[in-house]
Design a protein around this motif. Structure first.
Motif, PDB file in Angstrom:
ATOM      1  N   GLU A 222       0.853  -1.196   0.000  1.00  0.00           N
ATOM      2  CA  GLU A 222       0.000   0.000   0.000  1.00  0.00           C
ATOM      3  C   GLU A 222       0.889   1.245   0.000  1.00  0.00           C
ATOM      4  O   GLU A 222       1.742   1.407   0.874  1.00  0.00           O
ATOM      5  CB  GLU A 222      -0.922  -0.011   1.221  1.00  0.00           C
ATOM      6  N   GLU A 223       0.669   2.137  -0.951  1.00  0.00           N
ATOM      7  CA  GLU A 223       1.583   3.277  -1.129  1.00  0.00           C
ATOM      8  C   GLU A 223       1.489   4.299  -0.003  1.00  0.00           C
ATOM      9  O   GLU A 223       2.412   5.104   0.195  1.00  0.00           O
ATOM     10  CB  GLU A 223       1.309   3.962  -2.463  1.00  0.00           C
ATOM     11  N   ASN A 224       0.395   4.279   0.740  1.00  0.00           N
ATOM     12  CA  ASN A 224       0.222   5.243   1.826  1.00  0.00           C
ATOM     13  C   ASN A 224       0.610   4.662   3.190  1.00  0.00           C
ATOM     14  O   ASN A 224       0.250   5.203   4.235  1.00  0.00           O
ATOM     15  CB  ASN A 224      -1.229   5.732   1.877  1.00  0.00           C
ATOM     16  N   LEU A 225       1.353   3.544   3.200  1.00  0.00           N
ATOM     17  CA  LEU A 225       1.789   2.880   4.422  1.00  0.00           C
ATOM     18  C   LEU A 225       3.220   3.309   4.742  1.00  0.00           C
ATOM     19  O   LEU A 225       4.122   3.155   3.922  1.00  0.00           O
ATOM     20  CB  LEU A 225       1.705   1.369   4.228  1.00  0.00           C
ATOM     21  N   HIS A 226       3.424   3.843   5.960  1.00  0.00           N
ATOM     22  CA  HIS A 226       4.722   4.396   6.334  1.00  0.00           C
ATOM     23  C   HIS A 226       5.227   3.736   7.621  1.00  0.00           C
ATOM     24  O   HIS A 226       4.550   3.774   8.647  1.00  0.00           O
ATOM     25  CB  HIS A 226       4.617   5.905   6.550  1.00  0.00           C
ATOM     26  N   PHE A 227       6.419   3.173   7.575  1.00  0.00           N
ATOM     27  CA  PHE A 227       7.059   2.599   8.757  1.00  0.00           C
ATOM     28  C   PHE A 227       8.076   3.606   9.292  1.00  0.00           C
ATOM     29  O   PHE A 227       8.936   4.083   8.539  1.00  0.00           O
ATOM     30  CB  PHE A 227       7.755   1.280   8.407  1.00  0.00           C
ATOM     31  N   VAL A 228       7.963   3.928  10.584  1.00  0.00           N
ATOM     32  CA  VAL A 228       8.836   4.926  11.195  1.00  0.00           C
ATOM     33  C   VAL A 228       9.604   4.238  12.321  1.00  0.00           C
ATOM     34  O   VAL A 228       9.031   3.878  13.351  1.00  0.00           O
ATOM     35  CB  VAL A 228       8.041   6.125  11.737  1.00  0.00           C
ATOM     36  N   GLU A 229      10.907   4.072  12.121  1.00  0.00           N
ATOM     37  CA  GLU A 229      11.730   3.292  13.041  1.00  0.00           C
ATOM     38  C   GLU A 229      12.504   4.198  14.003  1.00  0.00           C
ATOM     39  O   GLU A 229      13.114   5.179  13.593  1.00  0.00           O
ATOM     40  CB  GLU A 229      12.721   2.439  12.247  1.00  0.00           C
ATOM     41  N   GLY A 230      12.467   3.839  15.299  1.00  0.00           N
ATOM     42  CA  GLY A 230      13.248   4.579  16.285  1.00  0.00           C
ATOM     43  C   GLY A 230      12.456   4.829  17.551  1.00  0.00           C
ATOM     44  O   GLY A 230      11.251   4.587  17.615  1.00  0.00           O
ATOM     45  N   LEU A 231      13.129   5.295  18.583  1.00  0.00           N
ATOM     46  CA  LEU A 231      12.463   5.658  19.829  1.00  0.00           C
ATOM     47  C   LEU A 231      11.586   6.884  19.600  1.00  0.00           C
ATOM     48  O   LEU A 231      11.933   7.781  18.821  1.00  0.00           O
ATOM     49  CB  LEU A 231      13.500   5.943  20.919  1.00  0.00           C
ATOM     50  N   PHE A 232      10.463   6.937  20.295  1.00  0.00           N
ATOM     51  CA  PHE A 232       9.501   8.010  20.059  1.00  0.00           C
ATOM     52  C   PHE A 232      10.115   9.396  20.266  1.00  0.00           C
ATOM     53  O   PHE A 232       9.778  10.337  19.543  1.00  0.00           O
ATOM     54  CB  PHE A 232       8.287   7.851  20.970  1.00  0.00           C
ATOM     55  N   ASN A 233      10.989   9.524  21.270  1.00  0.00           N
ATOM     56  CA  ASN A 233      11.552  10.851  21.530  1.00  0.00           C
ATOM     57  C   ASN A 233      12.371  11.371  20.346  1.00  0.00           C
ATOM     58  O   ASN A 233      12.584  12.578  20.212  1.00  0.00           O
ATOM     59  CB  ASN A 233      12.397  10.846  22.807  1.00  0.00           C
ATOM     60  N   ASN A 234      12.785  10.469  19.458  1.00  0.00           N
ATOM     61  CA  ASN A 234      13.509  10.872  18.249  1.00  0.00           C
ATOM     62  C   ASN A 234      12.599  11.005  17.032  1.00  0.00           C
ATOM     63  O   ASN A 234      12.765  11.907  16.211  1.00  0.00           O
ATOM     64  CB  ASN A 234      14.623   9.866  17.940  1.00  0.00           C
ATOM     65  N   THR A 235      11.622  10.097  16.917  1.00  0.00           N
ATOM     66  CA  THR A 235      10.830  10.048  15.679  1.00  0.00           C
ATOM     67  C   THR A 235       9.660  11.026  15.663  1.00  0.00           C
ATOM     68  O   THR A 235       9.128  11.312  14.589  1.00  0.00           O
ATOM     69  CB  THR A 235      10.303   8.622  15.437  1.00  0.00           C
ATOM     70  N   VAL A 236       9.232  11.524  16.823  1.00  0.00           N
ATOM     71  CA  VAL A 236       8.065  12.419  16.832  1.00  0.00           C
ATOM     72  C   VAL A 236       8.451  13.886  16.808  1.00  0.00           C
ATOM     73  O   VAL A 236       7.577  14.755  16.701  1.00  0.00           O
ATOM     74  CB  VAL A 236       7.155  12.158  18.059  1.00  0.00           C
ATOM     75  N   VAL A 237       9.734  14.177  16.876  1.00  0.00           N
ATOM     76  CA  VAL A 237      10.173  15.577  16.968  1.00  0.00           C
ATOM     77  C   VAL A 237       9.608  16.426  15.835  1.00  0.00           C
ATOM     78  O   VAL A 237       9.091  17.533  16.056  1.00  0.00           O
ATOM     79  CB  VAL A 237      11.719  15.646  16.979  1.00  0.00           C
ATOM     80  N   GLU A 238       9.667  15.914  14.612  1.00  0.00           N
ATOM     81  CA  GLU A 238       9.200  16.697  13.463  1.00  0.00           C
ATOM     82  C   GLU A 238       7.700  16.959  13.500  1.00  0.00           C
ATOM     83  O   GLU A 238       7.214  17.917  12.896  1.00  0.00           O
ATOM     84  CB  GLU A 238       9.565  16.000  12.153  1.00  0.00           C
ATOM     85  N   TRP A 239       6.961  16.114  14.244  1.00  0.00           N
ATOM     86  CA  TRP A 239       5.515  16.277  14.287  1.00  0.00           C
ATOM     87  C   TRP A 239       5.079  17.459  15.135  1.00  0.00           C
ATOM     88  O   TRP A 239       3.928  17.900  15.040  1.00  0.00           O
ATOM     89  CB  TRP A 239       4.855  14.987  14.783  1.00  0.00           C
ATOM     90  N   VAL A 240       5.960  17.979  15.961  1.00  0.00           N
ATOM     91  CA  VAL A 240       5.604  19.150  16.777  1.00  0.00           C
ATOM     92  C   VAL A 240       5.228  20.320  15.879  1.00  0.00           C
ATOM     93  O   VAL A 240       4.360  21.129  16.219  1.00  0.00           O
ATOM     94  CB  VAL A 240       6.773  19.525  17.714  1.00  0.00           C
ATOM     95  N   THR A 241       5.841  20.400  14.716  1.00  0.00           N
ATOM     96  CA  THR A 241       5.564  21.517  13.792  1.00  0.00           C
ATOM     97  C   THR A 241       4.793  21.091  12.552  1.00  0.00           C
ATOM     98  O   THR A 241       4.529  21.915  11.672  1.00  0.00           O
ATOM     99  CB  THR A 241       6.888  22.176  13.358  1.00  0.00           C
ATOM    100  N   ARG A 242       4.447  19.821  12.460  1.00  0.00           N
ATOM    101  CA  ARG A 242       3.674  19.351  11.306  1.00  0.00           C
ATOM    102  C   ARG A 242       2.190  19.593  11.509  1.00  0.00           C
ATOM    103  O   ARG A 242       1.666  19.464  12.629  1.00  0.00           O
ATOM    104  CB  ARG A 242       3.919  17.856  11.050  1.00  0.00           C
ATOM    105  N   ASP A 243       1.482  19.895  10.425  1.00  0.00           N
ATOM    106  CA  ASP A 243       0.043  20.163  10.504  1.00  0.00           C
ATOM    107  C   ASP A 243      -0.804  18.965  10.079  1.00  0.00           C
ATOM    108  O   ASP A 243      -2.031  19.040  10.128  1.00  0.00           O
ATOM    109  CB  ASP A 243      -0.323  21.364   9.619  1.00  0.00           C
ATOM    110  N   ASP A 244      -0.173  17.877   9.651  1.00  0.00           N
ATOM    111  CA  ASP A 244      -0.910  16.725   9.140  1.00  0.00           C
ATOM    112  C   ASP A 244      -1.870  16.193  10.206  1.00  0.00           C
ATOM    113  O   ASP A 244      -1.440  15.816  11.302  1.00  0.00           O
ATOM    114  CB  ASP A 244       0.045  15.602   8.745  1.00  0.00           C
ATOM    115  N   PRO A 245      -3.166  16.125   9.902  1.00  0.00           N
ATOM    116  CA  PRO A 245      -4.116  15.624  10.895  1.00  0.00           C
ATOM    117  C   PRO A 245      -4.005  14.116  11.092  1.00  0.00           C
ATOM    118  O   PRO A 245      -3.589  13.376  10.199  1.00  0.00           O
ATOM    119  CB  PRO A 245      -5.477  16.001  10.297  1.00  0.00           C
ATOM    120  N   ILE A 246      -4.379  13.672  12.283  1.00  0.00           N
ATOM    121  CA  ILE A 246      -4.417  12.243  12.623  1.00  0.00           C
ATOM    122  C   ILE A 246      -5.821  11.933  13.134  1.00  0.00           C
ATOM    123  O   ILE A 246      -6.226  12.404  14.199  1.00  0.00           O
ATOM    124  CB  ILE A 246      -3.366  11.891  13.692  1.00  0.00           C
TER     125      ILE A 246
END
Length: 338
Positions: A222-246
């Motif tokens: 599935e082209e819209n499937l994204h695997f994000v590897e790493g500890l959360f404190n490292n992988t979520v940093v960019e989401w603080v400024t991202r506007d993408d809804p969940i």
């Protein structure tokens, strides 16, 4: 051919007559609908009665009413999704492990349908340890945001062998309600995490293994499937400024710090009407403490709706900016236990 397509040829051959009977006992309300073909997956007739999922635990467990804020409609399963859920939570003939000793063959115990229903054991060969009730909660949450056209992705933080997001991907691929294309985010360390003790090897699953599990079910491409590897404190940093809804946010992090990292990074991205699910908030005091601190510091009105012994969910009502200055720098002493 995907594993589910193969298995659909003859369920009884793979589960066995005795085990298939046990599976039917576990899911009595779903068998009536199994004649629906896979290409009509999740299609619900207009005559279907509206029924909410049960909430609470033990003596507090009850049926709520449609229209209540604690109601998540329990949509009927067709044959494809019945088989998928049975496979993901672990086949009855594969036995069971307690959550104490290492889950190795010498410690296997007989399968118990009631225990597995509420995720109170660990499946030796299943793809998720959340049990049927929490997996159904995740599925019904996705169906609701689809029905209500709530914008945003589906994201799970902490996936173990990937079963929850395998279910989410299948819903988006096969459900008649999935008219909106959604990104699907699979967040995990995909490796050993400190604090799990003798459980570490069982709980540690590599990215390659999880991707293979998606492949087994014909869902990896599935082209819209994204695997994000790493500890959360490292992988979520960019989401603080991202506007993408969940639209549906599911967190299974076991630790105060893990939940805090996720909540401060992405909670703001959940729109009104989106659904938030905490896998271990009712049984891990550290997780409950994190939620209570976050709720109080951000002045949130939402209340938890208990799913089972471990988990809870709520529908987001208040939208606003998260005050990042409230994030704790000194984390309470943490232990992993279940």
């Amino acid at each position: 051919m995907s594993m589910l397509a193969f298995m659909s040829q003859d369920v009884s051959e793979l589960i066995g007559d005795n085990m298939n009977e046990k599976a039917v006992d576990m899911y009595p309300q779903t068998i009536k609908n199994e004649e629906l073909p896979a290409d009509k997956a999740e299609q619900v007739g207009k005559e279907e009665e509206l029924v909410c999922m049960e909430i609470g635990w033990m003596e507090t467990r009850k049926q709520t009413n449609p229209g209540n804020d604690d109601c998540l409609l329990d949509k009927k399963l067709d044959h494809y999704f019945l088989l998928l859920i049975t496979t993901l939570v672990g086949m009855p003939n594969a036995g069971s492990c307690s959550t104490g000793p290492p889950c190795v063959p010498r410690n296997f115990k007989p399968y118990n349908a009631k225990v597995r229903q509420f995720g109170n054991d660990w499946p030796p060969y299943g793809f998720t340890m959340v049990g049927r009730e929490r997996l159904m909660n995740f599925r019904n949450a996705i169906l609701e945001v689809n029905q209500n056209n709530i914008l945003g992705a589906i994201a799970e933080f902490g996936v173990w062998r990937g079963g929850g997001m395998i279910m989410a991907t299948a819903v988006q691929k096969h459900s008649s309600t999935a008219t909106m294309k959604r990104d699907l985010y699979v967040f995990d360390a995909f490796g050993e995490i400190k604090g799990y003790g003798n459980k570490a090897s069982f709980l540690s699953v590599s990215l390659e293994e999880v991707q293979n599990h998606f492949r087994y079910f014909g869902l990896l491409e599935e082209e819209n499937l994204h695997f994000v590897e790493g500890l959360f404190n490292n992988t979520v940093v960019e989401w603080v400024t991202r506007d993408d809804p969940i639209a549906v946010l599911r967190v299974d992090g076991n630790f105060y710090s893990s939940y805090q990292d996720v909540l401060y990074a992405v909670y703001e991205n959940v729109p009104a009407g989106g659904i938030v699910i905490f896998d271990d908030v009712m049984s891990h005091p550290g997780i409950m403490k994190c939620w209570e601190d976050f709720k109080g510091d951000q002045e949130l009105p939402e209340n938890l709706v208990q799913i089972d012994k471990h988990s809870a969910w709520f529908r987001k009502r208040k939208v606003g900016k998260i005050d990042q200055s409230k994030k704790k720098t000194e984390i309470p002493n943490e232990m992993f236990f279940r």
